[in-house]
Design an enzyme around this catalytic site. Sequence first.
Site, PDB file in Angstrom:
ATOM      1  N   SER A 182       0.823  -1.200   0.000  1.00 19.12           N
ATOM      2  CA  SER A 182       0.000   0.000   0.000  1.00 19.12           C
ATOM      3  C   SER A 182       0.869   1.266   0.000  1.00 19.12           C
ATOM      4  O   SER A 182       1.743   1.408  -0.854  1.00 19.12           O
ATOM      5  CB  SER A 182      -0.965  -0.040   1.190  1.00 19.12           C
ATOM      6  OG  SER A 182      -1.999   0.884   1.035  1.00 19.12           O
ATOM      7  N   ASP A 382      -7.862  -6.120  -6.116  1.00 16.33           N
ATOM      8  CA  ASP A 382      -7.786  -4.855  -5.386  1.00 16.33           C
ATOM      9  C   ASP A 382      -8.336  -3.719  -6.249  1.00 16.33           C
ATOM     10  O   ASP A 382      -8.224  -3.755  -7.478  1.00 16.33           O
ATOM     11  CB  ASP A 382      -6.332  -4.569  -5.005  1.00 16.33           C
ATOM     12  CG  ASP A 382      -6.163  -3.300  -4.185  1.00 16.33           C
ATOM     13  OD1 ASP A 382      -7.139  -2.892  -3.525  1.00 16.33           O
ATOM     14  OD2 ASP A 382      -5.064  -2.731  -4.196  1.00 16.33           O
ATOM     15  N   HIS A 438      -6.102  -6.410  -1.869  1.00 15.05           N
ATOM     16  CA  HIS A 438      -5.110  -5.380  -1.557  1.00 15.05           C
ATOM     17  C   HIS A 438      -4.034  -5.930  -0.627  1.00 15.05           C
ATOM     18  O   HIS A 438      -2.850  -5.628  -0.777  1.00 15.05           O
ATOM     19  CB  HIS A 438      -5.817  -4.187  -0.908  1.00 15.05           C
ATOM     20  CG  HIS A 438      -4.924  -3.036  -0.593  1.00 15.05           C
ATOM     21  ND1 HIS A 438      -4.334  -2.267  -1.563  1.00 15.05           N
ATOM     22  CD2 HIS A 438      -4.512  -2.510   0.596  1.00 15.05           C
ATOM     23  CE1 HIS A 438      -3.606  -1.310  -0.996  1.00 15.05           C
ATOM     24  NE2 HIS A 438      -3.694  -1.451   0.309  1.00 15.05           N
TER      25      HIS A 438
END
Length: 548
Positions: A182, A382, A438
Site C-alpha cells: 500500500s 484490489d 489489496h
Amino acid sequence: MDSSNFLQRRALAGATAADFYVSTLPDLEPAHALSLSSGYLPARPPRAGAASSSDAADDAHLFFLLERARHTPTKRRLIVWLNGGPGCSSFDGVLMEVGAFRPNDKGGLEWATPGGAWNEYADVLYLDQPVGTGFSYVSTSGYTTSLQQAADEVLYFLKRFIEVYPEYRRGEGVDVYVAGESFAGQYIPYVANTLNEAGRSSPVDLKGIAIGNGYIDPIAQYGTELDMMVEAKIWDTSSEEYGRINKIKQNCRKALDSIKGDPPRWIDECEDLLSDIVSETTHKIGGRNTCINIYDVRLSDESPACGMNWPPLVAPMYKYLDREDVRKALHVDKTHKPEAWIECNKRVGSRLNDKGSKASVVHLPKLLESGIKVMLFAGDQDLICNHIGVERVPERLQWGGSGWGNPPKVDWYVNNSMAGYWRTNRNLTYVSIAGGSHMVPFDKPVETHDMMLRFMGVDLLAAAGPSARIPSRLGDEKDRMVLIGGGGGTEKDDRPMIPGVDGKTEAQVAEEAKWAAYYNAGSAALIVLILLVGAGACVLLRLRRRSR
C-alpha cells in the site's frame, strides 16, 4: 521480564539482545518453537545535552518486532517489513499477512497456514513507522513531516538496531530486503535510496525491495480505479456511473499530462476519484447503506467503512493487542504509550503533509542501476492500488539508457494451481497474483511466500519446512521439490504435500515438515558425534601407548 526493569535497562546505551527477548506470547497455541524479540530503539539522534544516546530528539522511538527464521538455508536473509497508511501499524503484517501467527476467535493466537509465514526461511523485522504509528511514540509536536525524514529515521533506527544485533551488520553476509504494501510503496523506495546513498556507511547490505499493491507512481496509477471497475464487470463503459466518473478521470488525466519533470506524490484533481466511485456504489440494501470494498472488488461493506472493516481479523487483532498481558510480553512502554493500540493513526498521516514532494517512483531507476533488485506484485482483485496501475509502473520506467521492454507473461503455478504470472527483465519483476486482494498475503499466504522465496533466491533444497514441500513452477520449468535421502542416494519427492492434495490436512503437512527438519538436524548431529567419538578414541589409544 518486568516492564519497568526493561525500560530502565533500555535507557542504557549498552542495551543487549537479551533486553528485547520475548519468552512467550499469551494464549499462543503450542506447536512450534518461538524466537521473538520486540521493543524500542531511537529514531532520531540525541537531543542537545542528553544524558543517554537513547534520549532521542522529540522522544522519538520506533517499536520493532523481530521474528527469527524457523529454518536456516545456506544464505541468511533479513526482511524489513513496512505497512502503509500513512500511519498504519506493521502489526497488520505480523497478525494478518506475513507473520507466524494469527488472532483467533478465542481471544488468543494460532499459527499461520503452513508454508505461508515469511519467517520460514528468513528473519523478519517489522517496524511501526513513522514515529507515532502503532506502538511507536513521539512528542505531540514531533511527528514526521516528510517521506525523506521518515527514511532518515529508519536509517538511524537500523544503525541502532545493528548495535544490538551485530549479526545483521553490513559485511556479515546477511542479505537484506525491504518489503511492504500500500502506501509503503512510497516509504520503501525512499528508505532503499537512503540506504543505497549511504554507501559503505549503510548499516546493512541491501539486496532488493518488494512492494505489494503499492502506491508508487501517480501518472501510471491514477485513474485506473475506473478501469478496474470495468474489468471486474461491476460497470461497463455504457453505464451512467461510468460516464459520470469518466468525466472526473479526464480532468485528472489533464492534470497528470501537464506535469513537467518528476511527478509529485499528490495530485489534487485526482484525489477524489476513488471516493466518487465509492459514492456511486453506495446503496441502501435491507435497511443498511452498503458500498464496495475498496480493498477487494468481490466484496461489499457497510458505508462509510467501505473496506475498513476488512479483513475479518481486524477486530480480534484489536482485542488481542489491547490486553495488558500482551502489551507487557511485547515490552510496550506504558509510560510513553499508555493509550490503546490503533491500526492506523490519523495524526501520523495528517502530519506527513509533504504533498509536493516527489513520488517514490523517481528513486527506482537509480536503485536498479545500482544492482538493487525490485519486485512489484499485485493481487488482481484490489481496487485502491489495483494491478492495472501497478503493472504500468515498470512499463514507464527508464534506467541505464533503456526501459523495461516487453517481457512475456510467464504462468506461475503453486500447489498444482494457477497462481498468476511473472514478468521479469533487467532486475525488475512484476508478479500478478490471481484472486489476491489489496492485502495479498492475507488471501494467498502460500503463493506470496513462494513468490518472496523465488525473489530472494532461497535454495529450498538446502532447507526443510512446509514451503520446501509445496510444488511450484514458472512456465515449463520442473516443480521445485525438496530432495530426500534414501537407499544410499537421493530421490525426488514428487508427492504434493499441502492441504487439498492427496487428502493431507494442514496439521499433517506441518508435522511432516517438522519431523523432516528434526531428521536432517539429527542426522547432521549424529555424524558430528560419530566423528568426535572416533577422534576421541584415537587420542585415548595414543595416550595409553605413551603411558606404557
